[in-house]
Enzyme design. Structure first.
Site, short mmCIF file in Angstrom:
data_model
loop_
_atom_site.label_atom_id
_atom_site.label_comp_id
_atom_site.label_asym_id
_atom_site.label_seq_id
_atom_site.Cartn_x
_atom_site.Cartn_y
_atom_site.Cartn_z
N PHE B 241 -1.63 -15.80 30.77
CA PHE B 241 -1.74 -17.26 31.00
C PHE B 241 -3.18 -17.72 30.96
O PHE B 241 -3.55 -18.69 31.62
CB PHE B 241 -1.07 -17.64 32.32
N ILE B 465 1.76 -10.23 25.84
CA ILE B 465 1.60 -10.47 27.28
C ILE B 465 2.90 -11.01 27.87
O ILE B 465 2.91 -11.69 28.89
CB ILE B 465 0.41 -11.42 27.54
N GLY B 508 -1.58 -16.91 18.82
CA GLY B 508 -1.41 -15.48 18.57
C GLY B 508 -0.28 -15.16 17.61
O GLY B 508 -0.45 -14.36 16.69
N ALA B 509 0.88 -15.74 17.84
CA ALA B 509 2.06 -15.39 17.04
C ALA B 509 1.85 -15.78 15.58
O ALA B 509 2.06 -14.98 14.67
CB ALA B 509 3.30 -16.07 17.60
N ARG B 611 8.62 -23.28 12.05
CA ARG B 611 9.62 -22.23 11.94
C ARG B 611 9.68 -21.42 13.25
O ARG B 611 8.64 -20.99 13.75
CB ARG B 611 9.28 -21.28 10.78
N LEU B 613 10.25 -18.09 15.03
CA LEU B 613 10.18 -16.69 14.58
C LEU B 613 11.23 -15.84 15.29
O LEU B 613 11.82 -14.94 14.70
CB LEU B 613 8.78 -16.13 14.82
N ASN B 614 11.42 -16.09 16.58
CA ASN B 614 12.48 -15.42 17.34
C ASN B 614 13.01 -16.43 18.34
O ASN B 614 12.28 -16.89 19.22
CB ASN B 614 11.94 -14.17 18.07
N LYS B 685 4.52 -22.80 14.18
CA LYS B 685 3.51 -23.36 15.09
C LYS B 685 3.65 -22.68 16.45
O LYS B 685 4.67 -22.04 16.73
CB LYS B 685 3.70 -24.88 15.23
N GLU B 689 2.39 -22.79 25.05
CA GLU B 689 1.86 -23.77 26.00
C GLU B 689 2.51 -25.15 25.88
O GLU B 689 2.36 -25.98 26.77
CB GLU B 689 0.34 -23.89 25.81
#
Lengths: 168, 728
Positions: B241, B465, B508-509, B611, B613-614, B685, B689
């Protein structure tokens, strides 16, 4: 000083500082690190284990007080290849994110099902002599000693409800 | 071979035509069974042979100088190995992506609770006793600790647009409010931990860290060694965080002691030290002004704020970040003041800026709707920005209006009763809504993908994380290479692996995922050449390659191993287009008529994150964010001692993070199907957060709907609610 603990069915004879907490005994002396230290003050629940079948914050109790006791930790419920029912339910429902509070959540959750099964009321039960069953409100109340900063709470409660249904 | 890619133009939507069917699904986390069985090893779970224990010692003055540390005062402790301090010790954790050591104050003290020494002993109990008993003497100096009365205040020129006086002057309705937010902490469940082990001249640091590439540079700089001699690993992190973006005092202290003792040293911060010594989110005082014409069209929007930080710390909470592009107005004004003080320094806590700024903007929008007697939903729809008002950039994709209207439909917004007309016994019921926005970015990132007869191995120093990195990188590699998830192995968070930006800023992703995507794309092109077909005609599924009327198994197609390393980075689209996540929040609350207690009964969030992703890990991120927003609105507050500035509620009993009982059973998050072609080659995107942005405002607006209390200070504790009910 010396203390004998039975952890997940295995006997351990410990030689230790009097001030050793049950949590540190489990993690650092016995080497079962699945149980986590989040606050060391009984405020977060990450260290929850079962002592003689009851859930306990293992950071709040000294190892020396548990000579001869039977302890169950997260490792005692299953393994990655053969997870226990509650563990499998948490995986199925994504009842965690970072995974740090997870052992405590699962140990607490499995004890909660037994507490409800025994008819033990909680603060939100409508009566002191009986409980209203496995409602989401009962689970939320009984699990509130286990913090999850990722806030996976909705998925954790879904996992517990799923495990409870499967057990019926 | 290295493959460099800059995001200079939109890329084909390859993931919409690949065949494996993994991307976007709600696939369970591949590392999940390790986590639910206690087998995942976090930093403090490592006790290498001969490892000893260190406890940090905190300063008990706010400002001044340590004049003596009396090691003799604890010389009687059996098993004591040493007391460490000195010029290598850092004052506070590095700010995110610093890449160099934080300030090393040597004997100076700049805030109460600053780590000033490390006591090391054979046992944890002995180290703790030593840290508590160690006699330290100080020369104390006066210190300002109140941001409101700070004598040193820095401010830059405001960012502005249009003619403020003209726009403000011709308005039919105006809102001018002051909003206050308390300081926050990340309070990740895993306390900051480090296990330092020297192997000759080389250091292995197992840490609780979000960004191992920059953490390695920061640690090497603090210690004065070459970065090549430092390896940082952090494969499991118990929440971050923002609090684990930079190297912390525990890592530097453990490394210094381990080198001197010639033994591995483990240092885990006590929970109270995590509060004292890890960067907090600043408290804020904000002034928000809105002016609109009679139809509700915004004419003027100003968002000015005052925050605080320690002298010398460069971070400034970007409070008005999302206010700059969520709505359009003829005139806009953004100004910030940074009050210098000697509280624990401030830094990134989940959603810096939006977490405290968007709640203010969205409460102000609710007040404006009330003044104009317009449905709050309609007011927002009238004002959604169609391009970035401050930069003029087009949005890559912007589906805020769709989130608002579709979210309203799912929540049943139109069917809600009139304000103040619903009650159940002593509970007053109300509904509220708010918008969400959070900038999105692509950061430079590298990954290596190796295709072997077994499957694919992905390596990057990106961290997980709790966000789902192991899952999404498995899905991206599996989708691109036509492999089921069980034939993809993802290895993360080792500074020896290709460099990523790490986990932070919700980038990050998309950043690390784009590197994996481009590396896998390179492998696809090689496979197509071997197969003799055009890459566009290559179809990969379940380990079989098809193209040009040829069908072969991947294992046959590769000679041993096929590897590709890709580095991706932002390019021209980052200049031409603004990218941000958007969303809408709806909440139903009950407010107790007499006690002022607020219970959240229902929350619904609908988001545009490009999109997905999961689906399951994205939903977890969105729900977690929404609950953080609730906690900030209702519960969380750092309480500073007015004399010393020290954090009085420095543990999890006194600083209330949301617990199970605070979180309603009826809480949902969902996503619109969107592709942001200008964001990155995967059209995704960030989501980590976005959920916080505005969720607290939906709750506060629902409180107003329920009981007429307008809360302009968070957390909205019962005392404030009762006072506001009496006013309202």
């Amino acid at each position: 000083m010396r203390t004998t603990l039975t952890v997940n069915g295995e006997r351990h004879d410990l030689s230790h500082d009097e001030r050793l907490s049950l949590l540190d005994a489990i993690r650092d002396q016995i080497g079962l690190t699945g149980t986590k230290k989040g606050c060391d003050h009984g405020q977060c629940g990450a260290c929850t284990v079962h002592v003689n079948g009851r859930r306990v914050n293992s950071c709040l109790t000294l190892a020396a007080m548990h000579d001869g006791d039977e302890i169950t930790t997260i490792e005692g419920l299953g393994t990655p290849d053969a997870p226990g029912a509650m563990q499998a339910s948490f995986q199925a429902c994504d009842g965690f994110q970072c995974g740090f509070c997870t052992a405590g959540q699962i140990m607490s959750a499995s004890a909660v099902l037994e507490e409800i099964g025994r008819g033990e009321p909680s603060h939100v039960s409508s009566s002191l002599s009986s409980i209203d069953g496995m409602t989401d409100g009962e689970l939320a109340e009984r699990m509130s000693g286990n913090l999850c900063r990722c806030s996976a709470y909705p998925m954790i409660r879904a996992a517990i409800a799923r495990a409870a249904e499967a057990a019926e | 071979m290295t493959f460099d890619f800059k995001m200079d133009q939109p890329q084909p939507r390859l993931l919409d035509s690949t065949r494996q069917g993994l991307i976007g699904t709600d696939m369970a986390r591949p590392e999940g069974l390790l986590k639910v069985t206690g087998a995942a090893a976090y930093a403090a779970d490592h006790l290498p042979e001969g490892c000893v224990h260190g406890m940090l010692v905190r300063a008990t003055v706010t400002r001044g100088r340590v004049t003596a540390i009396d090691e003799g005062s604890i010389g009687d402790i059996p098993g004591l190995l040493g007391v460490f301090h000195g010029p290598k010790f850092i004052r506070n954790p590095a700010q995110g992506m610093a890449g160099e050591s934080p300030i090393r104050p040597d004997t100076e003290v700049h805030f109460h609770g600053q780590p000033i020494a490390l006591v090391v002993a054979e046992t944890f109990e002995a180290a703790r006793e030593g840290a508590l008993r160690l006699a330290v003497t100080y020369e104390s100096a006066p210190a300002e600790v109140d941001p409101e009365t700070a004598s040193e205040v820095e401010s830059d020129e405001p960012d502005t647009r249009g003619d403020w006086d003209d726009a403000w002057g011709k308005a039919a309705a105006r809102v001018d409010l002051t909003f206050r937010t308390a300081g926050h902490v990340s309070a990740a469940m895993e306390p900051h931990a480090a296990v330092a082990e020297w192997q000759g001249e080389n250091l292995l640091l197992r840490g609780a860290l979000q960004m191992v590439a920059t953490n390695r540079l920061e640690l090497a700089d603090a210690l004065g060694v070459e970065p090549e001699r430092v390896r940082v690993v952090s494969p499991f992190v118990g929440g971050g965080f923002g609090s684990k973006l930079g190297i912390g005092p525990e890592a530097v202290a453990a490394s210094v002691a381990a080198r001197d003792l010639g033994r591995p040293v483990r240092v885990v911060m006590a929970r109270q030290t995590v509060f004292d010594a890890v960067l907090r989110r600043t408290e804020t005082r904000q002034r928000l002004r809105l002016a609109a014409d009679a139809d509700g069209k915004l004419l003027a929007l100003a968002h000015d704020d005052r925050i605080s930080n320690l002298p010398g710390e460069g971070f400034a909470e970007p409070v008005s970040s999302a206010s700059r592009f969520t709505y359009d107005a003829l005139a806009m004004h953004f100004a910030q003041e940074v009050a210098r003080n000697h509280r624990t320094p401030s830094g990134s806590v989940r959603a810096p800026g939006e977490a405290v700024g968007m709640i203010t903007l969205e409460v102000a929008m609710d007040m404006l709707a009330q003044l104009l007697d317009i449905d709050p939903l309609d007011l927002r729809l009238k004002n959604v920005a169609t391009s970035h008002p401050m930069t003029g950039q087009a949005f890559g994709e912007q589906r805020l209006a769709d989130c608002l209207t579709e979210g309203a439909r799912r929540f049943g917004w139109a069917d809600r009763p009139a304000p103040g007309t619903r009650s159940e016994g002593d509970w007053l019921i109300g509904a509220g809504m708010a918008a969400a926005a959070r900038p999105n970015a692509l950061q430079e990132s590298s990954a290596r993908v190796r295709l072997t007869p077994w499957g694919a191995v992905v390596e990057t120093d990106m961290t997980d994380i709790g966000t789902g990195t192991y899952a999404i990188l498995t899905q991206i590699a599996g989708e691109m290479l036509g492999l089921p998830a069980e034939r993809v192995e993802v290895r993360l968070a080792d500074s020896d692996f290709p460099r990523s930006p790490g986990s932070g800023g919700s980038f990050g992703a998309s950043s690390s995922g784009s590197a994996v995507f481009m590396a896998a794309k390179g492998i696809r092109e090689k496979l197509a050449r071997t197969l003799g077909c055009d890459p566009d005609d290559l179809a990969l599924q379940d380990g079989i390659a098809r193209g040009g009327n040829v069908e072969r198994s991947l294992a046959d197609l590769i000679d041993g191993e096929l590897g590709e390393t890709a580095t991706v980075g932002p390019g021209k689209t980052a200049e031409t287009h603004a990218s941000a996540g958007f969303g809408a929040h709806f909440a139903e609350v009950a407010v107790h008529r007499w006690t002022g207690e607020i219970r959240v009964r229902r929350m619904l969030g609908l988001f545009d994150i490009g999109r997905v992703l999961n689906e399951r890990t994205a939903r977890g991120q969105a729900l977690g964010g929404m609950i953080w927003g609730m906690g900030g609105a209702l519960h969380e507050a750092l309480e500073h001692d007015p004399r010393t500035g020290h954090i009085a509620n420095r543990d999890l009993a006194n600083y209330h993070v949301a617990a199970h009982a605070d979180v309603p059973g009826d809480i949902t998050a969902d996503f619109l199907p969107v592709r942001d072609d200008h964001a990155n080659p995967m059209q995704s995107k960030g989501v980590g957060e976005l959920g916080i942005s505005g969720s607290g405002a939906a709750i506060l607006n629902a409180v107003h709907d329920a009981c007429g209390a307008r809360l302009l200070s968070i957390p909205a504790t019962p005392d404030k609610v009762i006072a506001a009910m009496e006013e309202g």
